[in-house]
Design a protein around this motif. Sequence first.
Motif, PDB file in Angstrom:
ATOM      1  N   MET A 145       0.832  -1.201   0.000  1.00 41.44           N
ATOM      2  CA  MET A 145       0.000   0.000   0.000  1.00 41.44           C
ATOM      3  C   MET A 145       0.870   1.256   0.000  1.00 41.44           C
ATOM      4  SD  MET A 145      -2.966  -1.269   2.668  1.00 41.44           S
ATOM      5  CE  MET A 145      -3.851   0.291   2.651  1.00 41.44           C
ATOM      6  N   LEU A 146       1.939   1.230   0.770  1.00 40.80           N
ATOM      7  CA  LEU A 146       2.859   2.368   0.798  1.00 40.80           C
ATOM      8  C   LEU A 146       3.531   2.570  -0.560  1.00 40.80           C
ATOM      9  CD1 LEU A 146       4.567   1.979   4.285  1.00 40.80           C
ATOM     10  CD2 LEU A 146       3.272   3.973   3.506  1.00 40.80           C
ATOM     11  N   LEU A 183       3.267   6.006  -2.459  1.00 42.71           N
ATOM     12  CA  LEU A 183       4.472   6.725  -2.873  1.00 42.71           C
ATOM     13  C   LEU A 183       4.460   6.954  -4.379  1.00 42.71           C
ATOM     14  CD1 LEU A 183       7.276   7.918  -2.292  1.00 42.71           C
ATOM     15  CD2 LEU A 183       8.223   5.602  -2.525  1.00 42.71           C
ATOM     16  N   THR A 184       3.982   5.972  -5.129  1.00 42.92           N
ATOM     17  CA  THR A 184       3.868   6.111  -6.582  1.00 42.92           C
ATOM     18  C   THR A 184       2.970   7.279  -6.954  1.00 42.92           C
ATOM     19  OG1 THR A 184       4.224   3.740  -6.937  1.00 42.92           O
ATOM     20  CG2 THR A 184       3.095   4.956  -8.684  1.00 42.92           C
ATOM     21  N   ILE A 185       1.833   7.390  -6.297  1.00 43.47           N
ATOM     22  CA  ILE A 185       0.899   8.494  -6.560  1.00 43.47           C
ATOM     23  C   ILE A 185       1.537   9.828  -6.194  1.00 43.47           C
ATOM     24  CG2 ILE A 185      -1.314   9.510  -5.864  1.00 43.47           C
ATOM     25  CD1 ILE A 185      -2.335   6.619  -5.489  1.00 43.47           C
ATOM     26  N   ALA A 199       8.635   4.879   6.827  1.00 47.43           N
ATOM     27  CA  ALA A 199       7.516   3.934   6.777  1.00 47.43           C
ATOM     28  C   ALA A 199       7.941   2.617   6.133  1.00 47.43           C
ATOM     29  CB  ALA A 199       6.348   4.549   6.009  1.00 47.43           C
ATOM     30  N   PHE A 200       8.740   2.681   5.074  1.00 50.36           N
ATOM     31  CA  PHE A 200       9.233   1.469   4.430  1.00 50.36           C
ATOM     32  C   PHE A 200      10.069   0.641   5.407  1.00 50.36           C
ATOM     33  CE2 PHE A 200       9.063   1.498  -0.432  1.00 50.36           C
ATOM     34  CZ  PHE A 200       7.832   2.135  -0.436  1.00 50.36           C
ATOM     35  N   GLN A 201      10.973   1.300   6.106  1.00 47.27           N
ATOM     36  CA  GLN A 201      11.826   0.584   7.054  1.00 47.27           C
ATOM     37  C   GLN A 201      11.001  -0.117   8.130  1.00 47.27           C
ATOM     38  OE1 GLN A 201      14.666   3.909   8.044  1.00 47.27           O
ATOM     39  NE2 GLN A 201      16.160   2.263   7.900  1.00 47.27           N
TER      40      GLN A 201
END
Length: 248
Positions: free
Chosen positions: A134-135, A139-141, A203-205
């Motif tokens: 979802m992140l 992030l893509t958007i 958030a990824f970490q």
Amino acid sequence: MRSILQMELMKNAQDKGLYFWTFLLPIIFTVLFISIFTAGTEGADKEYVIISIVPGYVVMFVFFIMISMGFSFIEDRDKGMVARLASTPLSPYAYLFGKWSPYVVIVFTQIMVLLTFGKVVYNIPIEQPLLLGMLALILTICITGLGLALSLLIRTSNMGVAVTQVIALGGALLGGLWMPLEAMPSFFQKVGKLTPQYWAHNAFQETMVGTLAYNDFFIASLILLTFGAVGFIIAFFAYPSFLKRAKH
């Protein structure tokens, strides 16, 4: 709109340079810097470095898609494509959506490929895969929304490259992608928290190690989506000026 989307997908699929910037170069940098910063380290220390570098370079390199977006819009503008489309019933929103959508596919694929590389080669943990996916989409958007705004504001390709480098590299430095934010002076720590790179990287970490609370996930998502929404709004307001610069 569908024809624009298909044309953009085909054009990008044939662009070998895009494969280099999107996949090969980030992998080279990831391998190089992991080998440098993990030399002489083992166990938890080595894992900590890898868990920082892999998502850090993912977040940094996805911003460079804005260069390709800018080139594409400038090409349409200077070859008369924008002016011709403006004379048809196609709405500006449909044109922008058709140009934007392929880059969503490209960036999301880039994130997934680079994270998969990290998992296969370095066995990075992915404890919250749903939140991570979802992140990646959020992030893509964010990035493509900012890229859309930049593409309509820049006057030349060189300007697009320069501004993208400032955003990508400056954000990487201030957002803690190159070094822990805690190691920076307090002023830079405050500025760094204003960058989308900071929120995406953190958030990824945390999703990788399984410590991202839902409240923190929503905060990071809201901030990233806000950056993207601002980009979309700027793009819509900038389109009339972009159209005036288009060659007939």
